[in-house]
Design a protein around this motif. Structure first.
Motif: not given
Length: 189
Positions: A66-71, A75-79, A91-104, A108-111
């Motif tokens: 919430t405080d840092y939506p650009d990090k 999100m990956a740790n919530l996944g 888990a998939r939803q959180w990892f996909e949100r993490a990838l939306a912020v950082n595609p690399e 998240a990709l591994n999980h």
């Protein structure tokens, strides 16, 4: 004069407060302190995860998202927490949100690759593992997971051997059964 000052103060407060309502601000108002606050909060959340206090970790990480939506890290740790609890959909939803912020984001990709593999979606799993390795060619978990996928699930031990050996070089502490996996893969060629 005091009325003008207080009227100006009221106007300033209403503008400042409306900004807080529409866009949450980090806990510290000093921009130089923001990275330190983020890092300390993130470290506390990770510590809670390591101590298997997943409820506390989840609460802290949700606040960070919430405080840092650009990090992507929170999100990956919530996944990872959802994954550890067996909730692949969340888990998939959180990892996909993490990838939306950082595609690399390699974790998240591994999980996502592991989730796809567990669902029998081997082509998708391979795509995620290879994307993780394109982002970080030495990311040991993705190297090993791709080796397992090729060796065990796709029946391609020849390509897996190279990855097992690459994992051996990349991992700080390679899996103790690695030599057995390499031996078995060589015997199946």
């Amino acid at each position: 004069m005091n009325l003008i000052k207080s009227g100006g103060l009221c106007l300033w407060l209403s503008v400042a407060l409306s900004g807080c309502v529409t866009a949450p601000t980090p806990p510290e108002s000093d921009p130089r302190a923001e990275p330190a606050v983020l890092e300390a909060s993130f470290r506390e959340a990770v510590r809670a995860m390591e101590q298997d206090n997943l409820a506390e970790a989840r609460t802290r990480l949700e606040q960070l998202t919430t405080d840092y939506p650009d990090k992507a890290g929170p999100m990956a740790n919530l996944g990872i927490i959802a994954f550890r609890k067996g909730d692949s959909d969340s888990a998939r939803q959180w990892f996909e949100r993490a990838l939306a912020v950082n595609p690399e984001h390699v974790q998240a990709l591994n999980h996502l690759g592991v989730i796809a593999r567990n669902a029998g979606e081997f082509d998708e799993a391979e795509r995620y593992y290879r994307a993780a390795l394109a982002a970080d060619s030495d990311y040991a978990p993705a190297i090993l997971n791709l080796a397992f996928l090729l060796d065990i699930y796709l029946g391609n031990p020849a390509d897996a051997i190279e990855l097992y050996e690459r994992y051996q070089s990349a991992a700080s502490e390679p899996h103790p059964r690695l030599e057995d996996w390499i031996f078995d893969a060589k015997n199946r060629i």
